[in-house]
Design a protein around this motif. Sequence first.
Motif, PDB file in Angstrom:
ATOM      1  N   LEU A  83     -30.864 -41.542   3.763  1.00 36.70           N
ATOM      2  CA  LEU A  83     -30.504 -41.936   5.041  1.00 36.70           C
ATOM      3  C   LEU A  83     -29.459 -42.991   4.968  1.00 36.70           C
ATOM      4  CD1 LEU A  83     -30.709 -41.889   8.137  1.00 36.70           C
ATOM      5  CD2 LEU A  83     -32.651 -43.535   7.883  1.00 36.70           C
ATOM      6  N   ILE A  84     -30.073 -44.319   4.234  1.00 37.68           N
ATOM      7  CA  ILE A  84     -29.065 -45.357   3.912  1.00 37.68           C
ATOM      8  C   ILE A  84     -27.691 -44.985   3.385  1.00 37.68           C
ATOM      9  CG2 ILE A  84     -28.876 -47.806   2.912  1.00 37.68           C
ATOM     10  CD1 ILE A  84     -31.351 -47.913   4.829  1.00 37.68           C
ATOM     11  N   GLU A  85     -28.007 -44.233   1.971  1.00 32.10           N
ATOM     12  CA  GLU A  85     -26.828 -43.658   1.439  1.00 32.10           C
ATOM     13  C   GLU A  85     -25.748 -42.936   2.245  1.00 32.10           C
ATOM     14  OE1 GLU A  85     -27.760 -40.827  -1.944  1.00 32.10           O
ATOM     15  OE2 GLU A  85     -29.221 -42.680  -2.422  1.00 32.10           O
ATOM     16  N   ARG A  86     -26.110 -42.273   3.190  1.00 34.43           N
ATOM     17  CA  ARG A  86     -25.259 -41.516   4.094  1.00 34.43           C
ATOM     18  C   ARG A  86     -24.638 -42.255   4.975  1.00 34.43           C
ATOM     19  NH1 ARG A  86     -21.645 -37.649   4.595  1.00 34.43           N
ATOM     20  NH2 ARG A  86     -21.644 -36.665   6.692  1.00 34.43           N
ATOM     21  N   ALA A  87     -25.261 -43.756   5.638  1.00 32.99           N
ATOM     22  CA  ALA A  87     -24.806 -44.362   6.525  1.00 32.99           C
ATOM     23  C   ALA A  87     -23.660 -44.924   5.787  1.00 32.99           C
ATOM     24  CB  ALA A  87     -25.842 -45.320   6.975  1.00 32.99           C
ATOM     25  N   LYS A  88     -23.738 -45.396   4.349  1.00 36.93           N
ATOM     26  CA  LYS A  88     -22.866 -46.097   3.959  1.00 36.93           C
ATOM     27  C   LYS A  88     -21.574 -45.149   3.654  1.00 36.93           C
ATOM     28  CE  LYS A  88     -22.640 -48.817  -0.420  1.00 36.93           C
ATOM     29  NZ  LYS A  88     -22.602 -50.202  -0.123  1.00 36.93           N
ATOM     30  N   GLU A  89     -21.874 -44.056   3.136  1.00 37.94           N
ATOM     31  CA  GLU A  89     -20.999 -42.882   2.998  1.00 37.94           C
ATOM     32  C   GLU A  89     -19.968 -42.665   4.121  1.00 37.94           C
ATOM     33  OE1 GLU A  89     -21.764 -38.588   2.289  1.00 37.94           O
ATOM     34  OE2 GLU A  89     -22.770 -39.631   0.685  1.00 37.94           O
ATOM     35  N   HIS A 117     -35.108 -41.746  13.311  1.00 35.34           N
ATOM     36  CA  HIS A 117     -36.463 -41.626  13.313  1.00 35.34           C
ATOM     37  C   HIS A 117     -36.319 -41.126  11.481  1.00 35.34           C
ATOM     38  CE1 HIS A 117     -37.825 -41.508  17.115  1.00 35.34           C
ATOM     39  NE2 HIS A 117     -36.985 -41.146  17.583  1.00 35.34           N
ATOM     40  N   SER A 118     -37.078 -41.832  10.841  1.00 34.43           N
ATOM     41  CA  SER A 118     -37.176 -41.604   9.407  1.00 34.43           C
ATOM     42  C   SER A 118     -38.596 -40.970   9.306  1.00 34.43           C
ATOM     43  CB  SER A 118     -37.326 -43.276   8.744  1.00 34.43           C
ATOM     44  OG  SER A 118     -38.906 -43.576   8.871  1.00 34.43           O
ATOM     45  N   GLU A 119     -38.624 -40.748   7.778  1.00 32.44           N
ATOM     46  CA  GLU A 119     -40.073 -39.833   7.509  1.00 32.44           C
ATOM     47  C   GLU A 119     -41.440 -40.339   7.704  1.00 32.44           C
ATOM     48  OE1 GLU A 119     -40.305 -40.291   2.701  1.00 32.44           O
ATOM     49  OE2 GLU A 119     -38.553 -41.766   3.228  1.00 32.44           O
ATOM     50  N   TYR A 120     -41.145 -41.479   8.401  1.00 34.66           N
ATOM     51  CA  TYR A 120     -42.276 -42.477   8.919  1.00 34.66           C
ATOM     52  C   TYR A 120     -42.544 -41.839  10.259  1.00 34.66           C
ATOM     53  CZ  TYR A 120     -42.983 -44.587   4.478  1.00 34.66           C
ATOM     54  OH  TYR A 120     -43.046 -44.875   2.943  1.00 34.66           O
ATOM     55  N   SER A 121     -41.894 -41.050  10.916  1.00 34.96           N
ATOM     56  CA  SER A 121     -42.279 -40.698  12.083  1.00 34.96           C
ATOM     57  C   SER A 121     -43.014 -39.406  11.632  1.00 34.96           C
ATOM     58  CB  SER A 121     -40.840 -40.214  13.028  1.00 34.96           C
ATOM     59  OG  SER A 121     -40.386 -41.397  13.602  1.00 34.96           O
ATOM     60  N   LEU A 122     -43.975 -39.509  11.373  1.00 31.35           N
ATOM     61  CA  LEU A 122     -44.733 -38.594  10.477  1.00 31.35           C
ATOM     62  C   LEU A 122     -44.603 -37.008  10.900  1.00 31.35           C
ATOM     63  CD1 LEU A 122     -48.122 -40.414   9.582  1.00 31.35           C
ATOM     64  CD2 LEU A 122     -45.908 -40.399   8.224  1.00 31.35           C
ATOM     65  N   ASP A 146     -30.077 -39.057  18.835  1.00 31.49           N
ATOM     66  CA  ASP A 146     -31.426 -39.265  18.619  1.00 31.49           C
ATOM     67  C   ASP A 146     -31.784 -38.587  17.087  1.00 31.49           C
ATOM     68  OD1 ASP A 146     -34.252 -39.169  18.576  1.00 31.49           O
ATOM     69  OD2 ASP A 146     -34.424 -38.309  20.384  1.00 31.49           O
ATOM     70  N   VAL A 147     -31.403 -39.376  16.204  1.00 32.01           N
ATOM     71  CA  VAL A 147     -31.275 -38.960  14.831  1.00 32.01           C
ATOM     72  C   VAL A 147     -32.785 -38.444  14.092  1.00 32.01           C
ATOM     73  CG1 VAL A 147     -30.613 -39.452  12.328  1.00 32.01           C
ATOM     74  CG2 VAL A 147     -29.516 -40.422  14.130  1.00 32.01           C
ATOM     75  N   HIS A 148     -33.018 -37.323  13.701  1.00 34.99           N
ATOM     76  CA  HIS A 148     -34.228 -36.726  13.221  1.00 34.99           C
ATOM     77  C   HIS A 148     -34.277 -36.317  11.823  1.00 34.99           C
ATOM     78  CE1 HIS A 148     -35.994 -37.258  17.183  1.00 34.99           C
ATOM     79  NE2 HIS A 148     -37.251 -37.296  16.562  1.00 34.99           N
ATOM     80  N   TYR A 149     -32.651 -36.103  11.455  1.00 34.13           N
ATOM     81  CA  TYR A 149     -32.440 -35.606   9.812  1.00 34.13           C
ATOM     82  C   TYR A 149     -31.187 -36.099   9.817  1.00 34.13           C
ATOM     83  CZ  TYR A 149     -31.213 -31.763  13.335  1.00 34.13           C
ATOM     84  OH  TYR A 149     -31.088 -31.064  14.550  1.00 34.13           O
TER      85      TYR A 149
END
Length: 557
Positions: free
Chosen positions: A24-30, A9-14, A205-208
């Motif tokens: 989020l993408i940076e962390r996945a790459k890391e 869930h990105s910031e667009y799950s308001l 269930d990723v929220h952060y």
Amino acid sequence: MGFAHLHVHSEYSLLDGACRIGPLIERAKELGQTALAITDHGVMYGAVAFYKAAVAAGIRPIIGCEVYVAPRGMTDRVHGVDDAYTHLILLCRDETGYHNLCYLVSAAFERGFYGKPRIDWPLLHKHADGLICLSGCVAGDISRAVLRGDYEAAKARAVELQELFGEGNFYLELQNHHMTDEARVRAALLRIHRETGIPLAATNDVHYIKKQDAYDQDVLLCIQTGQTLDSPDRLRFPNDEFYLKSEAEMRALFDEYPDAVENTQRIADRCQFDFTFGHYHLPRFLLPEGETDADAYLTKLCARGFEKRYGDRPEVRKRLDYELNMIRRMGFVDYFLIVSDFIGYAKAQHIPVGPGRGSAAGSVVSYCLGITDVDPVQYNLYFERFLNPERVSMPDIDVDFCVQRRGEVIDYVIRKYGADHVAQIVTFGTMAARAAVRDVGRVMNMTYAEVDAVAKAIPGGINTTLDEALQQSQTLRAMYDGDDRLHQLIDTARAIEGMPRHASTHAAGVVITEQPVYAYVPLASNDGALVCQFQMTTLEELGLLKMDFLGLRNLTV
């Protein structure tokens, strides 16, 4: 084999997801992950921004959505019955899947909205092609059946979904956030797996993004529900396990089912949908009776207008022909016919229309068609400022209408091209520095006076961020350094600053499409208006025709 997060869930799950797309993408790459999904609650607002950021970082983006499913039909709205919706994860395998997901998400708003945008099982049966489905979290239909003690219903739904999506396209979703309910659900899902052979997929269930971000997400939830952190019965997550975990962490959680972890990578490898940018999807102009060719019709209208505007001036005639050739070459004939048609309608209805704004006033064609009322020849205006073969971009004619009657022109366009071919555009209200401080202060149950003092110490300026404010304002810096509670207030506000807070409708933008709008982009409804879920610049990148119908109060006066 690898692991990929498929429930995110990105910031667009308001005011629920606290994952900003970039970090989020940076962390996945890391973490060395090569693919990542976006599955916001009931919406696809962030899909294109997520896609572009992932591709730029060398990560395979998977476009998806966590849809809400109505317990009965999606049009049933009985309080206490039909608000008991369940969750389901849908991921796009290919272009067909993307079109089906856009249709489902749009229909959920247009026909199924009741507290949340909802689809139902019959609709899913018609639009399952090209999608991969996961059974969802503890709020999924299968999990709910397990928790109310109906194993047979859970198994029957799993078998139904397996038959619907086909072998290899439906997975039982195992989750482990150390919750008692989840343990019961996992045991039942494993039993279904053994009895039916339906494969497993392990998700978080990723929220952060990181474990320590749980507090920020908790604050967002409080803002959403109007509660404070110390409200006893408020909606909250049970612990801080809902973050973007590493492959090692996921393998440790599911060490007895290595297959469930590896299947996520197999799913990711099969999701091969890509957005296409820069390819135009212009609508066709509906020609009047007796006319068969758009090009000939445009030339005829220009000739008629030329006579009225210029009479007999061969040197201007040459410029008109040059412009018409350029418009033909760039494929914008229908565009000019559409604009001149709705402006003609407005003028015929005595709706005040502006004389033209921006570069469109440099076009003799616009002047002859009555789109503008400024003579470009008299004022030496350049056509190339408006349309230029060296820089192929969509022409952009902004039109001013009387603010009170602007809606009548939009209604005319909807009647002419069909309600499902015209939509307005979403825009997001974001949390600016002062608003973020006030929201967080309220959630932390601080006094109005305390919060007000902090907010007022932030220097004016519409785009001042909290980081800049801390450098510019000594008063703010002193509060930040001298008081632990204010330090936490400002840090939390920094974490959520700039996130989208609510969706609203763009003041002027309207999209007109050749196929129904949902064939290109998902739709949502804002206060009764249908809006594209992607923002204006994104729609332009996807090649859709965007018109600005501006309401101008001066014209009304």
